[in-house]
Design a protein around this motif. Structure first.
Motif, PDB file in Angstrom:
ATOM      1  N   ILE A 324      34.584  34.387  53.725  1.00 55.00           N
ATOM      2  CA  ILE A 324      33.296  33.774  53.365  1.00 55.00           C
ATOM      3  C   ILE A 324      32.466  34.695  52.464  1.00 55.00           C
ATOM      4  O   ILE A 324      31.698  34.237  51.625  1.00 55.00           O
ATOM      5  CB  ILE A 324      32.505  33.359  54.639  1.00 55.00           C
ATOM      6  CG1 ILE A 324      31.255  32.549  54.305  1.00 55.00           C
ATOM      7  CG2 ILE A 324      32.108  34.559  55.490  1.00 55.00           C
ATOM      8  CD1 ILE A 324      31.457  31.113  54.099  1.00 55.00           C
ATOM      9  N   GLN A 325      32.658  36.002  52.622  1.00 52.76           N
ATOM     10  CA  GLN A 325      31.879  36.967  51.829  1.00 52.76           C
ATOM     11  C   GLN A 325      32.164  36.825  50.327  1.00 52.76           C
ATOM     12  O   GLN A 325      31.415  37.333  49.501  1.00 52.76           O
ATOM     13  CB  GLN A 325      32.187  38.401  52.290  1.00 52.76           C
ATOM     14  CG  GLN A 325      31.669  38.743  53.695  1.00 52.76           C
ATOM     15  CD  GLN A 325      32.539  38.176  54.832  1.00 52.76           C
ATOM     16  OE1 GLN A 325      33.616  37.642  54.599  1.00 52.76           O
ATOM     17  NE2 GLN A 325      32.051  38.262  56.061  1.00 52.76           N
ATOM     18  N   LYS A 326      33.250  36.139  49.962  1.00 55.34           N
ATOM     19  CA  LYS A 326      33.576  35.972  48.531  1.00 55.34           C
ATOM     20  C   LYS A 326      33.149  34.608  47.998  1.00 55.34           C
ATOM     21  O   LYS A 326      33.548  34.198  46.890  1.00 55.34           O
ATOM     22  CB  LYS A 326      35.084  36.135  48.334  1.00 55.34           C
ATOM     23  CG  LYS A 326      35.556  37.549  48.571  1.00 55.34           C
ATOM     24  CD  LYS A 326      36.556  37.945  47.521  1.00 55.34           C
ATOM     25  CE  LYS A 326      36.682  39.448  47.473  1.00 55.34           C
ATOM     26  NZ  LYS A 326      38.017  39.903  47.243  1.00 55.34           N
ATOM     27  N   VAL A 327      32.345  33.877  48.765  1.00 57.38           N
ATOM     28  CA  VAL A 327      32.056  32.499  48.379  1.00 57.38           C
ATOM     29  C   VAL A 327      31.274  32.402  47.061  1.00 57.38           C
ATOM     30  O   VAL A 327      31.549  31.527  46.232  1.00 57.38           O
ATOM     31  CB  VAL A 327      31.347  31.736  49.534  1.00 57.38           C
ATOM     32  CG1 VAL A 327      29.948  32.252  49.793  1.00 57.38           C
ATOM     33  CG2 VAL A 327      31.312  30.246  49.251  1.00 57.38           C
ATOM     34  N   ASN A 328      30.340  33.313  46.822  1.00 56.49           N
ATOM     35  CA  ASN A 328      29.550  33.217  45.577  1.00 56.49           C
ATOM     36  C   ASN A 328      30.415  33.522  44.356  1.00 56.49           C
ATOM     37  O   ASN A 328      30.296  32.859  43.318  1.00 56.49           O
ATOM     38  CB  ASN A 328      28.332  34.137  45.655  1.00 56.49           C
ATOM     39  CG  ASN A 328      27.362  33.663  46.733  1.00 56.49           C
ATOM     40  OD1 ASN A 328      26.932  32.514  46.723  1.00 56.49           O
ATOM     41  ND2 ASN A 328      27.056  34.542  47.686  1.00 56.49           N
ATOM     42  N   GLU A 329      31.289  34.506  44.522  1.00 54.94           N
ATOM     43  CA  GLU A 329      32.250  34.822  43.457  1.00 54.94           C
ATOM     44  C   GLU A 329      33.156  33.610  43.193  1.00 54.94           C
ATOM     45  O   GLU A 329      33.439  33.251  42.046  1.00 54.94           O
ATOM     46  CB  GLU A 329      33.095  35.997  43.942  1.00 54.94           C
ATOM     47  CG  GLU A 329      33.941  36.693  42.925  1.00 54.94           C
ATOM     48  CD  GLU A 329      34.765  37.783  43.626  1.00 54.94           C
ATOM     49  OE1 GLU A 329      36.001  37.772  43.442  1.00 54.94           O
ATOM     50  OE2 GLU A 329      34.184  38.624  44.346  1.00 54.94           O
ATOM     51  N   ALA A 330      33.569  32.942  44.269  1.00 58.67           N
ATOM     52  CA  ALA A 330      34.441  31.768  44.139  1.00 58.67           C
ATOM     53  C   ALA A 330      33.721  30.647  43.363  1.00 58.67           C
ATOM     54  O   ALA A 330      34.337  29.978  42.528  1.00 58.67           O
ATOM     55  CB  ALA A 330      34.867  31.267  45.515  1.00 58.67           C
ATOM     56  N   TYR A 331      32.431  30.457  43.605  1.00 59.77           N
ATOM     57  CA  TYR A 331      31.682  29.436  42.858  1.00 59.77           C
ATOM     58  C   TYR A 331      31.704  29.761  41.358  1.00 59.77           C
ATOM     59  O   TYR A 331      31.874  28.868  40.534  1.00 59.77           O
ATOM     60  CB  TYR A 331      30.227  29.353  43.348  1.00 59.77           C
ATOM     61  CG  TYR A 331      30.018  28.468  44.561  1.00 59.77           C
ATOM     62  CD1 TYR A 331      31.008  28.315  45.524  1.00 59.77           C
ATOM     63  CD2 TYR A 331      28.823  27.781  44.746  1.00 59.77           C
ATOM     64  CE1 TYR A 331      30.804  27.508  46.636  1.00 59.77           C
ATOM     65  CE2 TYR A 331      28.614  26.967  45.850  1.00 59.77           C
ATOM     66  CZ  TYR A 331      29.604  26.835  46.799  1.00 59.77           C
ATOM     67  OH  TYR A 331      29.400  26.026  47.894  1.00 59.77           O
ATOM     68  N   GLY A 332      31.532  31.015  41.023  1.00 56.07           N
ATOM     69  CA  GLY A 332      31.567  31.433  39.621  1.00 56.07           C
ATOM     70  C   GLY A 332      32.915  31.126  38.998  1.00 56.07           C
ATOM     71  O   GLY A 332      33.001  30.604  37.873  1.00 56.07           O
ATOM     72  N   ARG A 333      33.973  31.405  39.730  1.00 53.46           N
ATOM     73  CA  ARG A 333      35.324  31.132  39.211  1.00 53.46           C
ATOM     74  C   ARG A 333      35.608  29.632  39.125  1.00 53.46           C
ATOM     75  O   ARG A 333      36.290  29.175  38.201  1.00 53.46           O
ATOM     76  CB  ARG A 333      36.362  31.839  40.078  1.00 53.46           C
ATOM     77  CG  ARG A 333      36.406  33.355  39.843  1.00 53.46           C
ATOM     78  CD  ARG A 333      37.434  34.051  40.720  1.00 53.46           C
ATOM     79  NE  ARG A 333      38.736  33.412  40.625  1.00 53.46           N
ATOM     80  CZ  ARG A 333      39.721  33.560  41.519  1.00 53.46           C
ATOM     81  NH1 ARG A 333      39.539  34.330  42.575  1.00 53.46           N
ATOM     82  NH2 ARG A 333      40.875  32.951  41.356  1.00 53.46           N
ATOM     83  N   LEU A 334      35.080  28.858  40.068  1.00 56.59           N
ATOM     84  CA  LEU A 334      35.288  27.403  40.053  1.00 56.59           C
ATOM     85  C   LEU A 334      34.733  26.807  38.756  1.00 56.59           C
ATOM     86  O   LEU A 334      35.353  25.935  38.141  1.00 56.59           O
ATOM     87  CB  LEU A 334      34.563  26.796  41.269  1.00 56.59           C
ATOM     88  CG  LEU A 334      34.809  25.328  41.598  1.00 56.59           C
ATOM     89  CD1 LEU A 334      36.279  25.068  41.880  1.00 56.59           C
ATOM     90  CD2 LEU A 334      33.970  24.908  42.815  1.00 56.59           C
ATOM     91  N   LEU A 335      33.597  27.335  38.335  1.00 59.62           N
ATOM     92  CA  LEU A 335      32.985  26.837  37.097  1.00 59.62           C
ATOM     93  C   LEU A 335      33.829  27.155  35.871  1.00 59.62           C
ATOM     94  O   LEU A 335      33.708  26.503  34.845  1.00 59.62           O
ATOM     95  CB  LEU A 335      31.586  27.440  36.919  1.00 59.62           C
ATOM     96  CG  LEU A 335      30.487  26.774  37.738  1.00 59.62           C
ATOM     97  CD1 LEU A 335      29.179  27.524  37.561  1.00 59.62           C
ATOM     98  CD2 LEU A 335      30.308  25.305  37.316  1.00 59.62           C
ATOM     99  N   LYS A 336      34.685  28.167  35.987  1.00 65.71           N
ATOM    100  CA  LYS A 336      35.556  28.525  34.854  1.00 65.71           C
ATOM    101  C   LYS A 336      36.954  27.926  35.022  1.00 65.71           C
ATOM    102  O   LYS A 336      37.881  28.322  34.337  1.00 65.71           O
ATOM    103  CB  LYS A 336      35.664  30.058  34.759  1.00 65.71           C
ATOM    104  CG  LYS A 336      34.338  30.701  34.336  1.00 65.71           C
ATOM    105  CD  LYS A 336      34.521  32.168  34.024  1.00 65.71           C
ATOM    106  CE  LYS A 336      34.138  33.003  35.213  1.00 65.71           C
ATOM    107  NZ  LYS A 336      34.326  34.390  35.165  1.00 65.71           N
ATOM    108  N   SER A 337      37.114  26.982  35.957  1.00 68.16           N
ATOM    109  CA  SER A 337      38.420  26.381  36.277  1.00 68.16           C
ATOM    110  C   SER A 337      39.437  27.469  36.613  1.00 68.16           C
ATOM    111  O   SER A 337      40.625  27.343  36.300  1.00 68.16           O
ATOM    112  CB  SER A 337      38.948  25.523  35.123  1.00 68.16           C
ATOM    113  OG  SER A 337      38.023  24.540  34.776  1.00 68.16           O
ATOM    114  N   ASP A 338      38.969  28.540  37.230  1.00 67.64           N
ATOM    115  CA  ASP A 338      39.842  29.671  37.537  1.00 67.64           C
ATOM    116  C   ASP A 338      40.212  29.686  39.020  1.00 67.64           C
ATOM    117  O   ASP A 338      39.846  30.598  39.759  1.00 67.64           O
ATOM    118  CB  ASP A 338      39.113  30.969  37.124  1.00 67.64           C
ATOM    119  CG  ASP A 338      39.885  32.215  37.539  1.00 67.64           C
ATOM    120  OD1 ASP A 338      41.128  32.122  37.672  1.00 67.64           O
ATOM    121  OD2 ASP A 338      39.237  33.267  37.733  1.00 67.64           O
ATOM    122  N   VAL A 339      40.917  28.648  39.453  1.00 65.85           N
ATOM    123  CA  VAL A 339      41.441  28.646  40.830  1.00 65.85           C
ATOM    124  C   VAL A 339      42.654  27.736  40.869  1.00 65.85           C
ATOM    125  O   VAL A 339      42.683  26.686  40.247  1.00 65.85           O
ATOM    126  CB  VAL A 339      40.369  28.183  41.854  1.00 65.85           C
ATOM    127  CG1 VAL A 339      39.699  26.901  41.442  1.00 65.85           C
ATOM    128  CG2 VAL A 339      40.974  28.044  43.263  1.00 65.85           C
TER     129      VAL A 339
END
Ligand code: NAP
Ligand code: ZN
Length: 353
Positions: A324-339
């Motif tokens: 969960i501690q990486k959730v904000n980073e994950a949101y940033g990557r989601l916006l770049k279609s990086d997942v």
């Protein structure tokens, strides 16, 4: 009432942060679930940032998460189908009125008195609005709790509760079968599930992506062909040829390019929910009697059918499991279609907060 740990956003510009929220004690018809995994849907990001303000403004604090898999810890006296220790899942809805024509048709997602899993008025008044799955624990009415087929990987199963049902339902509604040509636009969390289902239903499946580096994956996931949508020549080849196109794009894009790819009487269904309205060309629809529809998740019975279909065909989401501690980073990557292709939070990571 009891308190449980959660990650919440305090405003549309603040990151998600550790907090504590109230949950109701289970009533006679409720199931209390310890959450093990929760997928990250792009809807969580839209909602946390109040991008759907016109339709459903966000109430803060906002605890998102509607792709929930966990273990039952307690059940109310009237609960029949779950007992402590069972696996259980919760998707985008936690209640509806049960009496309207939509509920009677088992399409609770269209009930005018629907309660979504988060950011909806809480009928039980435990809090002003419902709180979602970025949390340790949740209490849900039994009739909105789903069964997870036992052999499925749990992290990969969580995204089925939204990305899975949102793509399965329109494919079934529009009779996608062998012999049909189906397009899936946007290879994200929803799109990659759309490809898996379209393939499993036997259709000739074509992926449209803006990301050339997803080509090989698209084929591995079950696509027969992949088109990089920024390449006009590749796009032209498919003009007028699709029975059905599923558009799962989260941002502004030209939908007319896809409507013109439908054959006569073909349908394009939008499941993506971009922030801004789209311009649709009248002639794109008129010529060829094309239709444009939308579709929201799926009813509870169909969600169970989809989960059972996944159990039978061994279908899960391709997940990147994060704490969960990486959730904000994950949101940033989601916006770049990086997942590739869905973030899924291991909720045991919340215990250390
Ligand atoms: P996602 O994982 O972020 O996937 C969206 C995909 O859209 C991206 O991977 C990308 O695919 C494509 N894309 C992104 N920006 C684009 C742009 N500017 N132009 C063209 N393509 C772009 O999101 P998701 O979780 O799958 O959700 C997709 C949308 O469905 C969101 O708007 C979400 O809110 C909505 N949703 C609706 C329902 C419903 O019931 N109808 C349920 C859940 C989610 P490529 O890299 O392949 O181009
Ligand atoms: Zn979702």
């Amino acid at each position: 009432m009891y308190k449980t740990k959660a990650y919440a956003a305090g405003s549309k510009t603040s990151p998600l942060a550790s907090s504590t929220i109230p949950r109701r004690d289970p009533t006679d018809s409720d199931v209390q679930i310890e959450i093990l995994f929760c997928g990250i849907c792009h809807s969580d990001l839209h909602q946390v940032r109040d991008e759907w303000h016109e339709v459903m403004p966000t109430v803060y604090p906002c605890v998102p998460g509607h792709e929930i898999v966990g273990r039952v810890v307690k059940v109310g006296r009237a609960v029949k189908n779950f007992k402590p220790g069972d696996l259980a899942a919760v998707g985008c809805m936690v209640d509806s009125d049960g009496t309207c024509p939509e509920c009677e048709a088992k399409l609770e997602q269209y009930c005018p008195n629907l309660t979504l899993t988060y950011n909806f008025p809480d009928k039980h008044k435990t809090a002003p609005v419902t709180y979602g799955g970025y949390s340790d624990s949740i209490v849900v009415k039994e009739s909105f709790v789903l069964r997870v087929p036992p052999k499925l990987d749990l992290a990969g199963a969580a995204p089925l509760l939204c990305a899975g049902i949102t793509t399965y339902s329109p494919l079934r509604h529009w009779n996608v079968t062998k012999g049909k040509k189906v397009g899936v636009v946007g290879l994200g969390g929803l799109g990659h599930m759309g490809v898996k289902f379209s393939h499993a239903l036997g259709a000739h499946t074509v992926v449209f992506t803006t990301s050339p580096n997803k080509k090989e994956d698209a084929l591995r996931l079950g696509a027969n062909e992949v088109v990089v949508s920024r390449n006009a020549d590749e796009m032209k080849k498919h003009a007028g040829s699709f029975d059905f196109i599923l558009d799962a794009v989260s941002a502004e894009h030209d939908i007319n390019a896809y409507i013109s790819m439908l054959r006569r009487d073909g349908n394009l269904t939008l499941v993506g929910a971009p922030e801004k309205p789209m311009a649709v060309s009248a002639f794109g629809l008129i010529m060829g009697r094309h239709s444009l529809s939308g579709s929201a998740i799926g009813g509870i019975a169909e969600t169970q059918e989809m989960l059972d279909f996944c159990g039978k065909h061994n279908i899960t989401s391709d997940v990147e499991v994060i704490p969960i501690q990486k959730v904000n980073e994950a949101y940033g990557r989601l916006l770049k279609s990086d997942v590739k292709y869905r973030f899924c939070i291991d909720m045991t990571s919340l215990k250390s907060e």
